[in-house]
Scaffold this motif. Structure first.
Motif, short mmCIF file in Angstrom:
data_model
loop_
_atom_site.label_atom_id
_atom_site.label_comp_id
_atom_site.label_asym_id
_atom_site.label_seq_id
_atom_site.Cartn_x
_atom_site.Cartn_y
_atom_site.Cartn_z
N VAL A 1 33.88 31.69 43.76
CA VAL A 1 34.36 33.00 43.93
C VAL A 1 35.77 32.78 44.98
CG1 VAL A 1 34.72 35.57 44.22
CG2 VAL A 1 32.45 34.47 43.09
N VAL A 2 36.97 33.09 44.73
CA VAL A 2 38.11 32.68 45.41
C VAL A 2 38.35 34.15 45.84
CG1 VAL A 2 40.35 31.89 45.51
CG2 VAL A 2 38.54 30.65 44.29
N ARG A 3 38.29 34.35 47.00
CA ARG A 3 38.55 35.67 47.60
C ARG A 3 40.18 35.85 48.24
NH1 ARG A 3 34.30 38.47 46.29
NH2 ARG A 3 32.38 38.02 47.22
N GLY A 4 40.61 37.09 47.90
CA GLY A 4 42.02 37.09 48.36
C GLY A 4 43.01 36.76 47.42
N ARG A 5 42.76 36.31 46.33
CA ARG A 5 43.97 36.15 45.04
C ARG A 5 43.91 37.44 44.35
NH1 ARG A 5 41.84 35.48 40.21
NH2 ARG A 5 39.91 34.79 39.85
N PRO A 6 45.09 37.53 43.57
CA PRO A 6 45.47 38.82 42.87
C PRO A 6 44.72 38.63 41.47
CG PRO A 6 47.41 37.63 43.19
CD PRO A 6 46.14 36.82 44.03
N LEU A 7 44.29 39.72 41.00
CA LEU A 7 43.59 39.73 39.70
C LEU A 7 44.54 39.36 38.44
CD1 LEU A 7 41.81 43.41 39.76
CD2 LEU A 7 40.74 40.87 40.25
N THR A 8 43.89 39.02 37.47
CA THR A 8 44.56 38.81 36.28
C THR A 8 44.59 40.01 35.52
OG1 THR A 8 42.69 37.60 34.91
CG2 THR A 8 44.28 36.17 36.43
N GLN A 9 45.08 39.92 34.24
CA GLN A 9 45.16 41.22 33.47
C GLN A 9 43.70 41.35 32.93
OE1 GLN A 9 47.91 41.86 30.39
NE2 GLN A 9 47.26 43.94 29.88
N GLY A 10 43.01 40.35 32.41
CA GLY A 10 41.60 40.33 31.98
C GLY A 10 40.62 40.85 33.07
N GLU A 11 40.79 40.36 34.26
CA GLU A 11 39.74 40.78 35.48
C GLU A 11 40.03 42.18 35.54
OE1 GLU A 11 39.41 36.34 37.61
OE2 GLU A 11 41.10 38.00 38.05
N ALA A 12 41.41 42.59 35.47
CA ALA A 12 41.64 44.16 35.76
C ALA A 12 41.06 44.96 34.68
CB ALA A 12 43.02 44.28 35.81
N ALA A 13 40.96 44.66 33.50
CA ALA A 13 40.71 45.25 32.46
C ALA A 13 38.91 45.47 32.48
CB ALA A 13 40.91 44.68 30.80
N ARG A 14 38.38 44.56 32.73
CA ARG A 14 37.00 44.17 33.14
C ARG A 14 36.52 45.24 34.38
NH1 ARG A 14 35.94 38.94 34.68
NH2 ARG A 14 37.15 38.42 32.86
N LEU A 15 37.34 45.27 35.39
CA LEU A 15 37.06 46.03 36.40
C LEU A 15 37.28 47.54 36.13
CD1 LEU A 15 36.56 46.15 39.56
CD2 LEU A 15 38.99 46.37 39.92
N LEU A 16 38.26 47.86 35.15
CA LEU A 16 38.46 49.24 34.84
C LEU A 16 37.31 49.72 33.88
CD1 LEU A 16 40.12 51.88 34.44
CD2 LEU A 16 41.37 50.70 32.51
N ARG A 17 36.71 48.62 32.97
CA ARG A 17 35.58 49.25 32.02
C ARG A 17 34.39 49.31 32.91
NH1 ARG A 17 35.04 48.84 27.01
NH2 ARG A 17 32.96 48.18 27.00
N ARG A 18 34.27 48.69 34.17
CA ARG A 18 33.27 48.68 35.05
C ARG A 18 33.18 50.07 35.55
NH1 ARG A 18 33.27 44.42 38.66
NH2 ARG A 18 32.88 43.06 36.73
#
Length: 120
Positions: free
Chosen positions: A56-73
Motif C-alpha cells: 500500500v502506497v500512502r499519499g498517492r492520488p486515487l485512480t478512477q477505479g479506486e475512487a469508484a470502489r471507495l464510493l461503492r463502499r
C-alpha cells in the motif's frame, strides 16, 4: 513316406510346440504402469503459489477505479448499486449512482482523489 506329403518330408516333426508369446503381456503391463503414473501425476491436488504481498502506497492520488470502489463502499454493500463514472474535474472524480433493482437514481457524487473524501 506318407502319402500326400512332399518328397522332402522325412517323418521328422516339422517344429516343436512354440513357447507362449509373452510380449502382449509385457506391453500391457508397461501400458498399465504408464497409465497409473499419468493418473497419479494429473490427479494430485495442486496448490496455488502464495499471492504476492500487497504493498500500500500512502499519499498517492486515487485512480478512477479506486475512487469508484471507495464510493461503492460508502453507499453500502448492496449489489443493486451501480456507479457510473462521468469523468474528472481536476483532482475530483464525478460519478452517478443508480439503484438498478428499484430503478431509482441516488444522485451525483464526487470523490476527491487526494483526500479520498466522498460528497454529493
Amino acid at each position: 513316406m506318407k502319402p500326400g506329403l512332399p518328397d522332402i518330408y522325412d517323418d521328422r516333426p516339422l517344429r516343436g510346440p512354440q513357447p507362449p508369446r509373452t510380449w502382449p503381456f509385457v506391453l500391457s503391463a508397461i501400458a498399465l504402469i504408464a497409465l497409473g503414473a499419468a493418473a497419479w501425476f494429473f490427479l494430485q491436488p495442486r496448490t496455488a503459489p502464495p499471492p504476492a504481498p500487497v504493498r500500500v502506497v500512502r499519499g498517492r492520488p486515487l485512480t478512477q477505479g479506486e475512487a469508484a470502489r471507495l464510493l461503492r463502499r460508502h453507499l453500502g454493500p448492496d449489489e443493486c448499486v451501480v456507479v457510473m463514472g462521468k469523468g474528472s474535474a481536476g483532482s475530483t472524480f464525478l460519478f452517478t449512482a443508480v439503484n438498478r433493482c428499484e430503478n431509482t437514481r441516488l444522485g451525483q457524487w464526487k470523490v476527491d482523489a487526494k483526500t479520498q473524501a466522498v460528497s454529493r
